[in-house]
Design a protein around this motif. Structure first.
Motif, PDB file in Angstrom:
ATOM      1  N   ARG A   1       0.825  -1.219   0.000  1.00 11.69           N
ATOM      2  CA  ARG A   1       0.000   0.000   0.000  1.00 11.69           C
ATOM      3  C   ARG A   1       0.852   1.259   0.000  1.00 11.69           C
ATOM      4  O   ARG A   1       0.397   2.330  -0.409  1.00 11.69           O
ATOM      5  CB  ARG A   1      -0.938   0.029   1.217  1.00 11.69           C
ATOM      6  CG  ARG A   1      -1.989  -1.053   1.210  1.00 11.69           C
ATOM      7  CD  ARG A   1      -2.976  -0.907   2.365  1.00 11.69           C
ATOM      8  NE  ARG A   1      -3.934   0.170   2.121  1.00 11.69           N
ATOM      9  CZ  ARG A   1      -3.971   1.311   2.794  1.00 11.69           C
ATOM     10  NH1 ARG A   1      -3.070   1.548   3.735  1.00 11.69           N
ATOM     11  NH2 ARG A   1      -4.878   2.232   2.516  1.00 11.69           N
ATOM     12  N   GLN A   2       2.104   1.200   0.470  1.00  7.08           N
ATOM     13  CA  GLN A   2       2.978   2.359   0.472  1.00  7.08           C
ATOM     14  C   GLN A   2       3.722   2.524  -0.860  1.00  7.08           C
ATOM     15  O   GLN A   2       4.241   3.605  -1.162  1.00  7.08           O
ATOM     16  CB  GLN A   2       3.996   2.242   1.618  1.00  7.08           C
ATOM     17  CG  GLN A   2       3.368   2.121   2.998  1.00  7.08           C
ATOM     18  CD  GLN A   2       2.494   3.320   3.338  1.00  7.08           C
ATOM     19  OE1 GLN A   2       2.898   4.471   3.130  1.00  7.08           O
ATOM     20  NE2 GLN A   2       1.289   3.053   3.838  1.00  7.08           N
ATOM     21  N   ASN A   3       3.771   1.474  -1.648  1.00  8.20           N
ATOM     22  CA  ASN A   3       4.478   1.493  -2.936  1.00  8.20           C
ATOM     23  C   ASN A   3       3.680   0.640  -3.916  1.00  8.20           C
ATOM     24  O   ASN A   3       4.078  -0.467  -4.296  1.00  8.20           O
ATOM     25  CB  ASN A   3       5.904   0.958  -2.789  1.00  8.20           C
ATOM     26  CG  ASN A   3       6.720   1.724  -1.762  1.00  8.20           C
ATOM     27  OD1 ASN A   3       7.270   2.782  -2.044  1.00  8.20           O
ATOM     28  ND2 ASN A   3       6.785   1.172  -0.536  1.00  8.20           N
ATOM     29  N   CYS A   4       2.525   1.133  -4.323  1.00  8.37           N
ATOM     30  CA  CYS A   4       1.599   0.339  -5.127  1.00  8.37           C
ATOM     31  C   CYS A   4       1.803   0.655  -6.618  1.00  8.37           C
ATOM     32  O   CYS A   4       1.473   1.751  -7.093  1.00  8.37           O
ATOM     33  CB  CYS A   4       0.160   0.629  -4.732  1.00  8.37           C
ATOM     34  SG  CYS A   4      -1.056  -0.497  -5.490  1.00  8.37           S
ATOM     35  N   GLY A   5       2.398  -0.318  -7.372  1.00 14.07           N
ATOM     36  CA  GLY A   5       2.644  -0.121  -8.793  1.00 14.07           C
ATOM     37  C   GLY A   5       3.959   0.565  -9.060  1.00 14.07           C
ATOM     38  O   GLY A   5       4.605   0.302 -10.076  1.00 14.07           O
ATOM     39  N   GLU A   6       4.365   1.459  -8.170  1.00 17.15           N
ATOM     40  CA  GLU A   6       5.652   2.141  -8.277  1.00 17.15           C
ATOM     41  C   GLU A   6       6.052   2.652  -6.901  1.00 17.15           C
ATOM     42  O   GLU A   6       5.219   2.824  -6.014  1.00 17.15           O
ATOM     43  CB  GLU A   6       5.577   3.286  -9.283  1.00 17.15           C
ATOM     44  CG  GLU A   6       4.578   4.365  -8.919  1.00 17.15           C
ATOM     45  CD  GLU A   6       4.563   5.482  -9.937  1.00 17.15           C
ATOM     46  OE1 GLU A   6       5.655   6.015 -10.229  1.00 17.15           O
ATOM     47  OE2 GLU A   6       3.473   5.839 -10.432  1.00 17.15           O
ATOM     48  N   CYS A   7       7.344   2.879  -6.740  1.00 22.90           N
ATOM     49  CA  CYS A   7       7.852   3.349  -5.451  1.00 22.90           C
ATOM     50  C   CYS A   7       7.230   4.705  -5.101  1.00 22.90           C
ATOM     51  O   CYS A   7       7.188   5.612  -5.941  1.00 22.90           O
ATOM     52  CB  CYS A   7       9.370   3.481  -5.497  1.00 22.90           C
ATOM     53  SG  CYS A   7      10.245   1.904  -5.603  1.00 22.90           S
ATOM     54  N   GLY A   8       6.751   4.818  -3.858  1.00 21.96           N
ATOM     55  CA  GLY A   8       6.208   6.078  -3.364  1.00 21.96           C
ATOM     56  C   GLY A   8       4.745   6.306  -3.676  1.00 21.96           C
ATOM     57  O   GLY A   8       4.175   7.315  -3.231  1.00 21.96           O
ATOM     58  N   ASN A   9       4.101   5.419  -4.433  1.00 24.27           N
ATOM     59  CA  ASN A   9       2.670   5.584  -4.734  1.00 24.27           C
ATOM     60  C   ASN A   9       1.866   4.960  -3.591  1.00 24.27           C
ATOM     61  O   ASN A   9       1.759   3.750  -3.470  1.00 24.27           O
ATOM     62  CB  ASN A   9       2.306   4.919  -6.063  1.00 24.27           C
ATOM     63  CG  ASN A   9       0.839   5.149  -6.409  1.00 24.27           C
ATOM     64  OD1 ASN A   9       0.297   6.229  -6.192  1.00 24.27           O
ATOM     65  ND2 ASN A   9       0.199   4.113  -6.947  1.00 24.27           N
ATOM     66  N   VAL A  10       1.293   5.842  -2.711  1.00 22.21           N
ATOM     67  CA  VAL A  10       0.627   5.391  -1.493  1.00 22.21           C
ATOM     68  C   VAL A  10      -0.880   5.295  -1.731  1.00 22.21           C
ATOM     69  O   VAL A  10      -1.501   6.209  -2.291  1.00 22.21           O
ATOM     70  CB  VAL A  10       0.901   6.368  -0.333  1.00 22.21           C
ATOM     71  CG1 VAL A  10       0.199   5.903   0.938  1.00 22.21           C
ATOM     72  CG2 VAL A  10       2.402   6.490  -0.105  1.00 22.21           C
ATOM     73  N   CYS A  11      -1.489   4.213  -1.285  1.00 21.77           N
ATOM     74  CA  CYS A  11      -2.952   4.082  -1.296  1.00 21.77           C
ATOM     75  C   CYS A  11      -3.471   4.869  -0.090  1.00 21.77           C
ATOM     76  O   CYS A  11      -3.284   4.455   1.061  1.00 21.77           O
ATOM     77  CB  CYS A  11      -3.372   2.622  -1.212  1.00 21.77           C
ATOM     78  SG  CYS A  11      -2.838   1.613  -2.625  1.00 21.77           S
ATOM     79  N   THR A  12      -4.115   6.039  -0.316  1.00 22.20           N
ATOM     80  CA  THR A  12      -4.414   6.983   0.756  1.00 22.20           C
ATOM     81  C   THR A  12      -5.763   6.749   1.438  1.00 22.20           C
ATOM     82  O   THR A  12      -5.953   7.182   2.570  1.00 22.20           O
ATOM     83  CB  THR A  12      -4.397   8.412   0.198  1.00 22.20           C
ATOM     84  OG1 THR A  12      -5.319   8.519  -0.897  1.00 22.20           O
ATOM     85  CG2 THR A  12      -2.991   8.775  -0.287  1.00 22.20           C
ATOM     86  N   ARG A  13      -6.710   6.094   0.778  1.00 23.35           N
ATOM     87  CA  ARG A  13      -8.022   5.912   1.407  1.00 23.35           C
ATOM     88  C   ARG A  13      -7.978   4.772   2.421  1.00 23.35           C
ATOM     89  O   ARG A  13      -7.344   3.736   2.180  1.00 23.35           O
ATOM     90  CB  ARG A  13      -9.091   5.610   0.360  1.00 23.35           C
ATOM     91  CG  ARG A  13      -9.326   6.709  -0.650  1.00 23.35           C
ATOM     92  CD  ARG A  13     -10.459   6.375  -1.594  1.00 23.35           C
ATOM     93  NE  ARG A  13     -10.274   5.093  -2.279  1.00 23.35           N
ATOM     94  CZ  ARG A  13     -11.133   4.590  -3.162  1.00 23.35           C
ATOM     95  NH1 ARG A  13     -12.251   5.262  -3.444  1.00 23.35           N
ATOM     96  NH2 ARG A  13     -10.902   3.440  -3.751  1.00 23.35           N
ATOM     97  N   ALA A  14      -8.667   4.981   3.538  1.00 25.85           N
ATOM     98  CA  ALA A  14      -8.799   3.890   4.500  1.00 25.85           C
ATOM     99  C   ALA A  14      -9.516   2.722   3.830  1.00 25.85           C
ATOM    100  O   ALA A  14     -10.446   2.929   3.035  1.00 25.85           O
ATOM    101  CB  ALA A  14      -9.580   4.364   5.724  1.00 25.85           C
ATOM    102  N   ASN A  15      -9.101   1.540   4.137  1.00 31.55           N
ATOM    103  CA  ASN A  15      -9.671   0.294   3.607  1.00 31.55           C
ATOM    104  C   ASN A  15      -9.248  -0.004   2.166  1.00 31.55           C
ATOM    105  O   ASN A  15      -9.658  -1.031   1.608  1.00 31.55           O
ATOM    106  CB  ASN A  15     -11.212   0.285   3.685  1.00 31.55           C
ATOM    107  CG  ASN A  15     -11.728   0.507   5.090  1.00 31.55           C
ATOM    108  OD1 ASN A  15     -11.160  -0.001   6.051  1.00 31.55           O
ATOM    109  ND2 ASN A  15     -12.807   1.277   5.227  1.00 31.55           N
TER     110      ASN A  15
END
Length: 376
Positions: A94-108
């Motif tokens: 979730r902190q590196n989704c698809g690429e480094c540094g791309n964070v999944c920001t929504r809860a759940n």
């Protein structure tokens, strides 16, 4: 090594470890020479070359990767230099989704197949990834918010929490607890009076207070309701512990019967008035500048009153019968203390000198002067 020696060494090592753990991670002063502090412990910096939990520096984690030469080796994972841990699975991190540094920001949110997604049991409602069965802002459908204040969403239905009821008759409409809500005590639209509390669905005054005239009153200290509602203290009196207290200059509380309100009176007691009323004692002047009190009306004289008048003048005096100094119907009051070192007063209560008072210096009592004073 003998057992006592081993014990001493173990205790010393434990003390050193505890001392190091209590220090700040940046403070190396307590560490042995050549060691540095990392996460509360003293460590050899050489371990940063191979330790995957501190690779290249204290606290730099390689995650599931390894550490060699102070650098994380991630194998099939991706090295993300600004992430901690450094090794990331871009398909699920979730902190590196698809690429480094791309964070999944929504809860759940979940990182699935390298994309931030809202997966069951959650529903994608745009700005939020939420459970439509429990979210009061999106109950059963996105944007379907529960309307009442305090409502909860249970199984996709809006309802009041257990123990509360819906009151559409109050503003704002809300779920309230009728056992404790002072505006809806025992039911919707049943407010308590000012100062009352709602307890078990009934309006009550706080402990030590009583409902008097539509308001909660402290009957332990309110002089208008002292001990009970409507029980007013006399003018000038205070209320303490539910009892009226008269001031020191009027200590006697007299009255309380029908037609005879309680009054704070000077004197030492009360008198029985007409019709069974309780009244204040009569205030008398002793003719020498002092007052005395009894239940006799003004203008009446007897030997008891004469003695009271004399005692008010000099409490420590000595009485002399009038016959002893040829003053029938009088008493002499010889005093050796007070403003005059020695003096004598004479109070006449019957005969031609009734109501007269004579004050002379010395210890000789008299009952004849050209201008005697009067007492009543």
């Amino acid at each position: 090594m003998t057992r006592p020696v081993r014990t001493i060494v173990a205790l010393a090592a434990a003390a050193l470890l505890a001392r190091c753990a209590a220090c700040d991670s940046s403070d190396d002063s307590d560490c042995p020479s050549g060691q540095a502090r990392c996460k509360g412990l003293c460590v050899d910096p050489a371990s940063y070359q191979t330790d995957p939990s501190s690779c290249g520096g204290c606290g730099i984690s390689c995650g599931p990767g390894t550490c060699a030469g102070g650098l994380c080796r991630c194998g099939e994972l991706t090295l993300c230099e600004t992430s901690n841990p450094r090794c990331a699975d871009l398909t699920s991190d979730r902190q590196n989704c698809g690429e480094c540094g791309n964070v999944c920001t929504r809860a759940n949110d979940t990182c699935f197949a390298s994309t931030c997604q809202c997966l069951p049991p959650f529903t994608d409602c745009g700005l939020v990834c939420t459970d439509l069965l429990t979210d009061p802002a999106n109950c059963s459908a996105c944007g379907a918010a529960c309307l009442l204040a305090n409502e909860i969403c249970v199984g996709g239905d809006c309802r009041c929490p257990t123990g509360t009821i819906e009151c559409p008759a109050v503003e704002p409409t809300a779920c309230v607890d009728p056992l404790t809500d002072e505006a809806n005590c025992g039911g919707c639209g049943k407010p308590c009076l000012p100062g009352q509390i709602c307890s078990d669905g009934a309006c009550r005054c706080p402990a030590g207070e009583a409902l008097c005239g539509g308001a909660c009153i402290d009957v332990q200290s309110d002089p208008a309701n002292c001990g009970r509602c409507g029980a007013a203290c006399p003018p000038g009196a205070s209320c303490s512990g539910g009892n009226c207290k008269c001031p020191a200059d009027r200590p006697a509380a007299c009255g309380g019967t029908v037609g005879s309100p309680v009054t704070c009176c000077a004197g030492e007691g009360c008198c029985l008035g007409s019709g069974g009323t309780i009244v204040c004692q009569t205030q008398h002047s002793n003719g020498a500048g002092q007052l005395f009190y009894d239940c006799q009306p003004l203008g009446t004289y007897n030997v008891t009153q004469a003695e009271s008048a004399a005692r008010a003048w000099r409490p420590g005096g000595t009485e002399i019968p009038g016959s002893a100094f040829l003053c029938p119907g009088c008493i002499g009051w010889r005093a050796v203390t007070g403003p005059s070192p020695a003096s004598c007063g004479t109070w006449c209560y019957s005969g031609p000198l009734q109501g007269r008072v004579f004050l002379v210096p010395g210890l000789v009592c008299v009952c004849s002067t050209l201008d005697p004073g009067t007492w009543d």
